[in-house]
Design a protein around this motif. Sequence first.
Motif, PDB file in Angstrom:
ATOM      1  N   ALA A 118       0.882  -1.299  -0.001  1.00  0.00           N
ATOM      2  CA  ALA A 118      -0.110   0.093   0.014  1.00  0.00           C
ATOM      3  C   ALA A 118       0.666   1.396   0.073  1.00  0.00           C
ATOM      4  O   ALA A 118       0.704   2.282  -0.823  1.00  0.00           O
ATOM      5  CB  ALA A 118      -0.705  -0.033   1.158  1.00  0.00           C
ATOM      6  N   TYR A 119       1.988   1.176   0.697  1.00  0.00           N
ATOM      7  CA  TYR A 119       2.863   2.280   0.544  1.00  0.00           C
ATOM      8  C   TYR A 119       3.716   2.528  -0.416  1.00  0.00           C
ATOM      9  O   TYR A 119       3.621   3.870  -1.013  1.00  0.00           O
ATOM     10  CB  TYR A 119       4.015   2.131   1.950  1.00  0.00           C
ATOM     11  CG  TYR A 119       3.524   2.722   3.444  1.00  0.00           C
ATOM     12  CD1 TYR A 119       3.417   4.255   3.561  1.00  0.00           C
ATOM     13  CD2 TYR A 119       3.337   1.842   4.282  1.00  0.00           C
ATOM     14  CE1 TYR A 119       2.907   4.534   4.817  1.00  0.00           C
ATOM     15  CE2 TYR A 119       2.897   2.206   5.544  1.00  0.00           C
ATOM     16  CZ  TYR A 119       2.632   3.802   5.728  1.00  0.00           C
ATOM     17  OH  TYR A 119       2.325   4.302   6.945  1.00  0.00           O
ATOM     18  N   ILE A 120       3.865   1.676  -1.124  1.00  0.00           N
ATOM     19  CA  ILE A 120       4.662   1.589  -2.309  1.00  0.00           C
ATOM     20  C   ILE A 120       3.618   2.162  -3.501  1.00  0.00           C
ATOM     21  O   ILE A 120       4.152   2.869  -4.157  1.00  0.00           O
ATOM     22  CB  ILE A 120       5.280   0.282  -2.916  1.00  0.00           C
ATOM     23  CG1 ILE A 120       6.447  -0.091  -1.900  1.00  0.00           C
ATOM     24  CG2 ILE A 120       5.715   0.275  -4.287  1.00  0.00           C
ATOM     25  CD1 ILE A 120       6.892  -1.405  -2.058  1.00  0.00           C
ATOM     26  N   LEU A 121       2.655   1.781  -3.167  1.00  0.00           N
ATOM     27  CA  LEU A 121       1.539   2.321  -4.478  1.00  0.00           C
ATOM     28  C   LEU A 121       1.000   3.375  -4.229  1.00  0.00           C
ATOM     29  O   LEU A 121       0.949   4.215  -4.998  1.00  0.00           O
ATOM     30  CB  LEU A 121       0.185   1.194  -4.431  1.00  0.00           C
ATOM     31  CG  LEU A 121      -1.207   1.463  -5.145  1.00  0.00           C
ATOM     32  CD1 LEU A 121      -0.672   1.188  -6.646  1.00  0.00           C
ATOM     33  CD2 LEU A 121      -2.420   0.569  -4.599  1.00  0.00           C
ATOM     34  N   ALA A 122       1.106   3.950  -2.903  1.00  0.00           N
ATOM     35  CA  ALA A 122       0.386   5.374  -2.598  1.00  0.00           C
ATOM     36  C   ALA A 122       1.603   6.369  -3.091  1.00  0.00           C
ATOM     37  O   ALA A 122       1.485   7.279  -3.736  1.00  0.00           O
ATOM     38  CB  ALA A 122       0.379   5.440  -1.345  1.00  0.00           C
ATOM     39  N   TYR A 123       2.926   6.090  -2.676  1.00  0.00           N
ATOM     40  CA  TYR A 123       4.118   6.860  -3.155  1.00  0.00           C
ATOM     41  C   TYR A 123       4.355   6.940  -4.716  1.00  0.00           C
ATOM     42  O   TYR A 123       4.803   7.808  -5.225  1.00  0.00           O
ATOM     43  CB  TYR A 123       5.447   6.418  -2.257  1.00  0.00           C
ATOM     44  CG  TYR A 123       5.260   7.169  -0.884  1.00  0.00           C
ATOM     45  CD1 TYR A 123       5.692   8.547  -0.714  1.00  0.00           C
ATOM     46  CD2 TYR A 123       5.110   6.300   0.195  1.00  0.00           C
ATOM     47  CE1 TYR A 123       5.500   9.079   0.422  1.00  0.00           C
ATOM     48  CE2 TYR A 123       4.868   6.860   1.623  1.00  0.00           C
ATOM     49  CZ  TYR A 123       5.138   8.116   1.615  1.00  0.00           C
ATOM     50  OH  TYR A 123       5.106   8.813   2.830  1.00  0.00           O
ATOM     51  N   GLY A 124       4.089   5.653  -5.080  1.00  0.00           N
ATOM     52  CA  GLY A 124       4.328   5.504  -6.582  1.00  0.00           C
ATOM     53  C   GLY A 124       3.434   6.377  -7.518  1.00  0.00           C
ATOM     54  O   GLY A 124       3.736   6.878  -8.333  1.00  0.00           O
ATOM     55  N   LEU A 125       2.063   6.402  -6.970  1.00  0.00           N
ATOM     56  CA  LEU A 125       0.931   7.340  -7.481  1.00  0.00           C
ATOM     57  C   LEU A 125       1.414   8.482  -7.346  1.00  0.00           C
ATOM     58  O   LEU A 125       1.307   9.479  -8.234  1.00  0.00           O
ATOM     59  CB  LEU A 125      -0.233   6.748  -6.762  1.00  0.00           C
ATOM     60  CG  LEU A 125      -1.489   7.349  -7.490  1.00  0.00           C
ATOM     61  CD1 LEU A 125      -1.768   6.796  -9.059  1.00  0.00           C
ATOM     62  CD2 LEU A 125      -2.697   6.763  -6.571  1.00  0.00           C
ATOM     63  N   LEU A 126       2.061   9.001  -6.009  1.00  0.00           N
ATOM     64  CA  LEU A 126       2.259  10.558  -5.844  1.00  0.00           C
ATOM     65  C   LEU A 126       3.312  10.851  -6.849  1.00  0.00           C
ATOM     66  O   LEU A 126       3.388  11.853  -7.219  1.00  0.00           O
ATOM     67  CB  LEU A 126       2.593  10.565  -4.418  1.00  0.00           C
ATOM     68  CG  LEU A 126       1.420  10.773  -3.534  1.00  0.00           C
ATOM     69  CD1 LEU A 126       1.866  10.721  -2.204  1.00  0.00           C
ATOM     70  CD2 LEU A 126       0.444  12.051  -3.742  1.00  0.00           C
ATOM     71  N   LEU A 127       4.315  10.116  -6.974  1.00  0.00           N
ATOM     72  CA  LEU A 127       5.465  10.223  -7.795  1.00  0.00           C
ATOM     73  C   LEU A 127       5.017  10.446  -9.176  1.00  0.00           C
ATOM     74  O   LEU A 127       5.201  11.425  -9.982  1.00  0.00           O
ATOM     75  CB  LEU A 127       6.418   9.247  -7.738  1.00  0.00           C
ATOM     76  CG  LEU A 127       7.525   9.065  -8.604  1.00  0.00           C
ATOM     77  CD1 LEU A 127       8.481  10.557  -8.463  1.00  0.00           C
ATOM     78  CD2 LEU A 127       8.588   7.990  -8.657  1.00  0.00           C
ATOM     79  N   TRP A 128       4.321   9.555  -9.715  1.00  0.00           N
ATOM     80  CA  TRP A 128       3.539   9.561 -10.874  1.00  0.00           C
ATOM     81  C   TRP A 128       2.820  10.961 -11.360  1.00  0.00           C
ATOM     82  O   TRP A 128       3.082  11.513 -12.248  1.00  0.00           O
ATOM     83  CB  TRP A 128       2.722   8.422 -11.438  1.00  0.00           C
ATOM     84  CG  TRP A 128       2.223   8.302 -12.493  1.00  0.00           C
ATOM     85  CD1 TRP A 128       2.486   8.111 -14.048  1.00  0.00           C
ATOM     86  CD2 TRP A 128       0.776   8.872 -13.146  1.00  0.00           C
ATOM     87  NE1 TRP A 128       1.964   8.310 -14.907  1.00  0.00           N
ATOM     88  CE2 TRP A 128       0.661   9.025 -14.562  1.00  0.00           C
ATOM     89  CE3 TRP A 128      -0.276   9.465 -12.217  1.00  0.00           C
ATOM     90  CZ2 TRP A 128      -0.537   9.333 -15.103  1.00  0.00           C
ATOM     91  CZ3 TRP A 128      -1.401  10.006 -12.942  1.00  0.00           C
ATOM     92  CH2 TRP A 128      -1.522   9.876 -14.376  1.00  0.00           C
ATOM     93  N   LEU A 129       1.832  11.246 -10.279  1.00  0.00           N
ATOM     94  CA  LEU A 129       1.052  12.438 -10.427  1.00  0.00           C
ATOM     95  C   LEU A 129       1.906  13.791 -10.570  1.00  0.00           C
ATOM     96  O   LEU A 129       1.666  14.658 -11.262  1.00  0.00           O
ATOM     97  CB  LEU A 129       0.257  12.385  -9.246  1.00  0.00           C
ATOM     98  CG  LEU A 129      -0.732  13.817  -9.218  1.00  0.00           C
ATOM     99  CD1 LEU A 129      -1.932  13.604 -10.419  1.00  0.00           C
ATOM    100  CD2 LEU A 129      -1.674  13.585  -7.999  1.00  0.00           C
ATOM    101  N   GLY A 130       2.964  13.652  -9.537  1.00  0.00           N
ATOM    102  CA  GLY A 130       3.995  14.865  -9.780  1.00  0.00           C
ATOM    103  C   GLY A 130       4.579  14.952 -10.923  1.00  0.00           C
ATOM    104  O   GLY A 130       4.701  15.932 -11.411  1.00  0.00           O
TER     105      GLY A 130
END
Length: 142
Positions: A118-130
Amino acid sequence: VHKTIVGASDKQIALAAQSALPGYPGLIYWAYRLMIACGIGGLLGLIPGLWLVRGSNPLPVCWLKLCVYVAPLPWVAAVSGWCVAEAGKQPWTIAGVLPTFQAVSSQSEMQLGIGIAAYILAYGLLLWLGLFLMRQAVTARS
């Protein structure tokens, strides 16, 4: 507070000293170098950027595109620094107080795996969005 070791053999002292060394020296070695490389890369990228913004001319599109790809460097440096800090303090969770073998989680491996995923998914999503938003800002200027 200094504690004196009484009655310990040389072999016991050597084993105690060996057990206090970090368990993953390769991880610490490479994570530290990655952290430093990201910091130097960011600084080296800052110098031409300061030169380009000194005038009133708009920034070149190629420079803005490069900035999009360099933007994750501080994040990579922070994660690498965290790895160095966490792996380097082994075998202690709290130095001199709580050894890591006593600081294990009471959750199952499945629960821990789901939490990490879940952490990897959330931070990956934030990285992609940024990165997506930065790319949109750069392409909007060109």
